[in-house]
Design an enzyme around this catalytic site. Structure first.
Site, PDB file in Angstrom:
ATOM      1  CG  HIS A 162      -3.531  -3.464   3.135  1.00 52.11           C
ATOM      2  ND1 HIS A 162      -2.641  -3.015   4.082  1.00 52.11           N
ATOM      3  CD2 HIS A 162      -4.012  -2.361   2.509  1.00 52.11           C
ATOM      4  CE1 HIS A 162      -2.591  -1.692   4.044  1.00 52.11           C
ATOM      5  NE2 HIS A 162      -3.419  -1.269   3.095  1.00 52.11           N
ATOM      6  CD  GLU A 189      -1.312  -6.000   5.406  1.00 46.84           C
ATOM      7  OE1 GLU A 189      -1.945  -4.986   5.758  1.00 46.84           O
ATOM      8  OE2 GLU A 189      -0.900  -6.178   4.226  1.00 46.84           O
ATOM      9  CB  CYS A 192      -0.987  -0.036   1.169  1.00 42.09           C
ATOM     10  SG  CYS A 192      -2.354   1.146   0.983  1.00 42.09           S
TER      11      CYS A 192
END
Length: 260
Positions: free
Chosen positions: A218, A220, A114
């Site tokens: 994102h 993660e 990001c």
């Protein structure tokens, strides 16, 4: 030995009712656990008043993860602030741009997420849309901060034959979307290798570098449910695990945007 991965912190204040408004440095747990799950050891990097102090730490790092966060100040890519520009922090910008330039010059494996993708692009001389809704009106709704962070919003088209295709193992991957800025002009040496369905840039790599890749979404928040994003972190940690002689390799001068 498990590789050490540096992750810069952000500045904020505590929400603990017993110590309200106490100044803290922090980052989201999801980045920490994604690196740990892939086999790395995350090291949080605080915002230093004197960036020369980074030298003692950088020589010990095997990799760098530039995470999501607030907007990059547009002065670093020579634009005036748009009225939809969000919060900025020049101390954070200076820290992360310094780390991105160091990682590029020293060939240190780097993963951007990001804001981290935007920092890499700006460090290499690129520019950003300061607000997609205003400056790219045909775009999808990318700022989905009101929804769970692992919500799939759209698919990413991955460029065939790219390093990113090899990392992800697919030409189309699911993505969440938690941003209102994105790359406008690619920096020097940056190869764009993935787009959202509306044409917004979502993936990049730096072919001259042994491992410098980034995603606008994102991952993660996605790697546990979606195998391509697990592969993304695993490839990063594998690159961090390969020891190399870190010396400056002569390149053409990098066009780095400096504050005016």
């Amino acid at each position: 030995m498990r590789p050490l991965v540096g992750i810069p912190c952000r500045a904020g204040v505590s929400t603990d009712p017993e110590t309200p408004d106490r100044p803290i440095y922090f980052n989201n747990r999801a980045y920490i656990h994604a690196v740990e799950h892939a086999g790395g050891v995350p090291i949080l990097i605080p915002l230093l008043d004197d960036l020369s102090g980074l030298e003692a730490l950088r020589t010990r790092l095997d990799g760098l993860l530039l995470s999501g966060g607030i907007d990059v100040d547009p002065k670093y890519y020579h634009e005036n602030p748009h009225h939809k520009l969000g919060a900025t922090d020049c101390q954070l910008d200076e820290l992360e741009l310094s780390l991105a330039r160091w990682a590029f010059e020293q060939n240190v494996p780097t993963l951007g997420i990001c804001r981290g993708m935007q920092v890499i692009n700006v460090a290499l001389g690129g520019t950003l849309y300061q607000d997609l809704q205003e400056e790219y009106p045909e775009s999808l709704r990318h700022a989905n901060w009101d929804r769970p962070r692992n919500t799939i919003i759209h698919q990413l088209r991955v460029e065939r034959g790219s390093h990113m295709e090899e990392l992800l193992g697919a030409l189309e991957v699911p993505a969440n979307s938690l941003h209102h800025q994105a790359i406008k002009e690619a920096g020097k040496g940056v190869r764009i290798t993935g787009y959202a369905e509306d044409g917004v840039i979502e993936l990049l790599e730096v072919p001259e570098h042994r491992f410098m890749v980034a995603a606008q979404c994102h991952p993660e928040e996605l790697y546990k449910e979606h195998q391509p994003w697990a592969r993304y972190f695993q490839a990063f940690i594998e690159a961090c695990s390969v020891k190399s002689v870190r010396q400056f390799v002569a390149k053409e001068p990098v066009l780095v945007a400096e504050a005016s």
